[in-house]
Design an enzyme around this catalytic site. Structure first.
Site, PDB file in Angstrom:
ATOM      1  N   LYS A  83     -12.555 -22.526   2.863  1.00 52.68           N
ATOM      2  CA  LYS A  83     -13.759 -22.669   2.048  1.00 52.68           C
ATOM      3  C   LYS A  83     -14.653 -21.443   2.196  1.00 52.68           C
ATOM      4  O   LYS A  83     -14.772 -20.865   3.280  1.00 52.68           O
ATOM      5  CB  LYS A  83     -14.503 -23.934   2.483  1.00 52.68           C
ATOM      6  CG  LYS A  83     -15.691 -24.323   1.610  1.00 52.68           C
ATOM      7  CD  LYS A  83     -16.297 -25.628   2.124  1.00 52.68           C
ATOM      8  CE  LYS A  83     -17.512 -26.066   1.341  1.00 52.68           C
ATOM      9  NZ  LYS A  83     -18.089 -27.327   1.884  1.00 52.68           N
ATOM     10  N   SER A 160     -18.629 -30.845  -1.335  1.00 49.49           N
ATOM     11  CA  SER A 160     -18.718 -29.473  -1.796  1.00 49.49           C
ATOM     12  C   SER A 160     -17.439 -28.661  -1.586  1.00 49.49           C
ATOM     13  O   SER A 160     -17.327 -27.539  -2.063  1.00 49.49           O
ATOM     14  CB  SER A 160     -19.869 -28.773  -1.074  1.00 49.49           C
ATOM     15  OG  SER A 160     -19.666 -28.772   0.336  1.00 49.49           O
ATOM     16  N   SER A 184     -18.278 -33.898   2.427  1.00 48.43           N
ATOM     17  CA  SER A 184     -17.749 -32.783   1.640  1.00 48.43           C
ATOM     18  C   SER A 184     -16.278 -32.463   1.847  1.00 48.43           C
ATOM     19  O   SER A 184     -15.714 -31.687   1.080  1.00 48.43           O
ATOM     20  CB  SER A 184     -18.578 -31.519   1.899  1.00 48.43           C
ATOM     21  OG  SER A 184     -19.837 -31.620   1.280  1.00 48.43           O
TER      22      SER A 184
END
Length: 484
Positions: A83, A160, A184
């Site tokens: 990420k 996210s 997330s």
């Protein structure tokens, strides 16, 4: 043997590592196949950057090792995505926000470094909701654009960590890293049909399972953690073992398990999603699992008084601390806020930049959060539970809002509710309590959309929770990949 492209794309992390360790599959061939896959599926916007030269060079090094040395690497040649808010040396780490555009840290996050030391290869950086402040991964700052769900490109993948989830679901990589503050890793895992894990955090210190200080663009040091995501729970257990040095998973017998069904988290579900989740319960009961409804009457009220206050207050100090520690191009919260591109994130930062809520923060951290933690601990103890089980989200994936980034949603035609609140309701409480949570695939709705089930365990029960997840997954099955 000669591997077809489809055979390579079908490999789980465990299968890919075994094939490379034994020399049956060249790491260079596998990496080249996945790089081509990433390029072909670029319209999913799962990745912000491909590490083409670096990944191929690392693969050549794996292939050049003596057989015994390659076989000894726990993650030999395993391609992963990371990420975009997790530090990677020499690779861009922008948290999807313009103020950090073009920034590359000087060191890897410890969790990343442990995977690399074990033979993993970073294929690229994963797209995300800007600054992790959202659950859609509709990022207005990203050069790639909003992340799209591989099962239906018009829908959100969750967030996210939506880019990591989309890349795994689309068979661009078998595994990767996300981060989780309130859901997330688990929300995007649920919406894309994969598995996502939030490890124990507790009160920090020795209770924190993954230690990545100043190595992740933060929201809240109390709540943030790196978490692995993969096609299967067994793959997550592999990555978790490498990151933590843990041994093999404990043995779990399904007919010995007592699993709680928290009533507040089974209420108000989308009908199509609930049908899938209830059908999974029937299969688990048939396997011998004992399912026990539990009330947890204080859960949602306590949680509502804890989470947002802690996150809003801590971001004021935690974000600048990361900027300074990593020698970022900006050093203040205001400088980051001034260039935020996503409307929903700008609104969240307005709250962060407002009054610091010192008294409310201290009450939430020292009074209400411990109450929430005790509520969980007492529930596990009173009912002698191995874990809690519930739908990861209240509803399946909804359309992307390319105007605001986040919209109001309705469940079964009811009144509109805030999209973030709708998706966070089930994942947020255990995040605030600091206990481990695992989302695994339960099946597909009649419309072909993935549904996730979450297992939450007592603090520090991470390996046992993963073992339960592996056992459940063997009974419930793993979702076939989307048609792309």
């Amino acid at each position: 043997m000669t591997w077809t492209v489809d055979q390579q794309l079908a490999l789980t992390a465990i299968e890919a590592v075994a094939a490379i360790q034994t020399g049956r599959l060249k790491a260079t061939d596998y990496i080249a196949t996945l790089l081509a896959r990433a390029a072909a599926l670029s319209t999913l916007n799962a990745l912000t950057a491909l590490n083409m030269e670096g990944a191929l060079a690392a693969a050549r090094q794996i292939d050049a090792l003596p057989d015994a040395a390659r076989a000894a690497l726990p993650l030999a040649g395993l391609p992963i995505v990371v990420k975009d808010n997790i530090n990677t040396r020499g690779l861009l780490t922008s948290a999807g926000t313009p103020a950090l555009d073009g920034f590359a840290p000087q060191t890897n996050a410890p969790s990343v470094q442990r995977l690399l030391d074990a033979g993993a290869i970073v294929l690229g950086k994963a797209n995300m909701h800007e600054l992790s402040l959202g659950i859609t991964s509709t990022n207005f700052a990203s050069h790639a654009g909003p992340v799209r769900n591989p099962y239906d490109a018009s829908l959100i993948p969750g967030g996210s960590s939506g880019g990591t989830a989309a890349a795994i679901a689309a068979r661009i990589v078998p595994a990767g890293l996300g981060t989780d503050t309130a859901g997330s890793t688990r929300i995007p895992a649920a919406l894309t049909g994969i598995a996502g894990f939030r490890p124990s955090v507790g009160d920090g210190g020795a209770e924190r399972r993954y230690h990545d200080p100043n190595a992740v663009v933060p929201i809240s040091h109390t709540r943030d953690t790196v978490g692995p995501m993969a096609r299967t729970v067994a793959d997550i257990a592999l990555l978790d073992g490498v990151i933590t040095g843990a041994g093999p998973l404990p043995t779990v017998e399904l007919d010995s398990l007592r699993i709680g069904l928290p009533t507040p988290l089974w209420d108000g579900l989308e009908d199509a999603l609930e049908d899938v989740a209830r059908a999974a319960l029937v299969r688990l009961e048939a396997a011998g699992v004992t399912l026990i409804p539990v009330d947890m009457p204080d859960l949602l009220d306590l949680n509502a008084r804890v989470g947002s206050v802690i996150a809003i207050h801590e971001a004021r100090d935690d974000v600048p601390a990361w900027l300074i520690a990593n020698q970022a191009p900006v050093t203040t919260l205001a400088q980051v806020a001034a260039r935020i591109a996503s409307p929903d994130v700008r609104e969240a930062y307005d709250a962060i930049l407002a009054a610091p809520f010192v008294n409310q923060y201290q009450t939430a951290l020292t009074v209400l959060r411990p109450q929430l933690q005790r509520h969980y601990a007492q529930t596990f103890a009173t009912h002698r539970l191995d874990a809690l089980l519930f739908p990861t989200t209240r509803l399946s994936a909804v359309p992307i809002d390319e105007i605001n980034g986040s919209s109001a949603v309705t469940i079964n035609g009811g009144a509109p509710i805030n999209e973030m609140n709708a998706y966070l309701r089930n994942t947020d409480p255990s995040s605030n309590a600091g206990i481990p949570g695992l989302s695994l695939a339960a099946g597909l709705t009649a419309d072909g959309l993935p549904v996730g089930l979450e297992l939450d365990g007592p603090l520090g029960s991470d390996r046992r929770l993963l073992a339960i997840g592996v056992a459940f997954e063997q009974w419930l099955g793993v979702l076939a990949g989307p048609t792309l």
